[in-house]
Design an enzyme around this catalytic site. Sequence first.
Site, PDB file in Angstrom:
ATOM      1  N   LYS A  53       0.835  -1.209   0.000  1.00 13.50           N
ATOM      2  CA  LYS A  53       0.000   0.000   0.000  1.00 13.50           C
ATOM      3  C   LYS A  53       0.872   1.262   0.000  1.00 13.50           C
ATOM      4  CE  LYS A  53      -3.859  -2.440   2.167  1.00 13.50           C
ATOM      5  NZ  LYS A  53      -4.635  -2.769   3.374  1.00 13.50           N
ATOM      6  N   GLN A  97      -4.986  -1.429   9.875  1.00 16.03           N
ATOM      7  CA  GLN A  97      -4.922  -2.763   9.253  1.00 16.03           C
ATOM      8  C   GLN A  97      -5.580  -3.808  10.161  1.00 16.03           C
ATOM      9  OE1 GLN A  97      -3.830  -3.200   6.135  1.00 16.03           O
ATOM     10  NE2 GLN A  97      -4.070  -5.409   6.094  1.00 16.03           N
ATOM     11  N   ASP A 120     -11.137   2.978   4.379  1.00 15.74           N
ATOM     12  CA  ASP A 120     -11.535   1.567   4.292  1.00 15.74           C
ATOM     13  C   ASP A 120     -13.045   1.413   4.144  1.00 15.74           C
ATOM     14  OD1 ASP A 120      -9.690  -0.496   4.230  1.00 15.74           O
ATOM     15  OD2 ASP A 120      -9.174  -0.286   6.347  1.00 15.74           O
TER      16      ASP A 120
HETATM   17  N1  GUN Z   1      -7.015  -6.744   6.126  1.00 14.71           N
HETATM   18  C1  GUN Z   1      -7.177  -7.415   4.963  1.00 14.71           C
HETATM   19  N2  GUN Z   1      -7.675  -6.589   4.013  1.00 14.71           N
HETATM   20  C2  GUN Z   1      -7.814  -5.380   4.594  1.00 14.71           C
HETATM   21  C3  GUN Z   1      -8.290  -4.115   4.116  1.00 14.71           C
HETATM   22  O1  GUN Z   1      -8.700  -3.931   2.958  1.00 14.71           O
HETATM   23  N3  GUN Z   1      -8.278  -3.099   5.021  1.00 14.71           N
HETATM   24  C4  GUN Z   1      -7.872  -3.293   6.307  1.00 14.71           C
HETATM   25  N4  GUN Z   1      -7.917  -2.251   7.127  1.00 14.71           N
HETATM   26  N5  GUN Z   1      -7.432  -4.435   6.771  1.00 14.71           N
HETATM   27  C5  GUN Z   1      -7.406  -5.479   5.924  1.00 14.71           C
END
Ligand code: GUN
Length: 285
Positions: A53, A97, A120
């Site tokens: 990311k 996350q 998100d």
């Molecule tokens: N864990 C796995 N995929 C994601 C996501 O798209 N966002 C977040 N915050 N955690 C994740």
Amino acid sequence: MTGRILDGKLVAAEVKKQVAEQAEQLGRHGTRPFLATVQVGDDPASTSYLKAKHRAAEEIGIESEHHHLSASTAQDKLEAILGQLNTNPKVHGILVQLPLPQGFDEDSIIERIIPYKDVDGLHPINAGRLAAGKEILVPCTPKGIVKLLTHYGVPVAGRHAVIINRTTLVGRPLANLFLNRDATVTVCHSKTANLAETTRTADILVSAVGREEFQISPEHIKPGATVADVGLTRVGGKLRGDVDFDKVSRLAGFITPVPGGVGPMTVACLLENTVQAALIQTRGG
Ligand code: GUN
């Protein structure tokens, strides 16, 4: 018949190009889109997703910073950090996350993020808007899947979409995105009886299970169906999805590979959401 590949790497590159242009335009007006991520603990999969990311953000001119906290961090310390990010005008997007280590109240952490910085799309305000048909900040994986289908001209309206996953991160928002596009939607999960009987009626099948013992095989597939694989499991040091790609791709109309399918779309949509959040914050929408 061999399924056409839904190439997530290719489509993600196009999305990122558009997002880079928007970021540049914002920059010309004095706003540099800024993403803050928070990781608690050292889950290796989370570390590698976050690296991807940040790398992608840098690549397209989005500034980012990472807050890495130990698994023993107290819930109120994490909440205090989110409070600071909420009020920092430099920060447009906040991502915590998931999953958080055991002991954290994940729902209350997500609710701490101010909804217009929630890139998100997990805050109940954003999830509620989506459920009501208003797509403002939408969770990245479901958004990426819909973009991929749209890019390849896969029809959704009037089709039967079956999703194997009921989480707030994937299954529920994806069901709403499909509903908003006039699909008939079925959401399956671990208690679903006769899974293959249901999935065999799917025009679009999305599987997001991610367990070593779970596999989508030809018996789950209607010939010509579109198959999107969100699962990611490490088996014997190798990454694989939920779908037995070699066999299912012979039956499917369209299919995503793993890796290179849904994953890159998730990252691209996070960047898009960050720029969108920056736009909301600079222009009031
Ligand atoms: N864990 C796995 N995929 C994601 C996501 O798209 N966002 C977040 N915050 N955690 C994740």
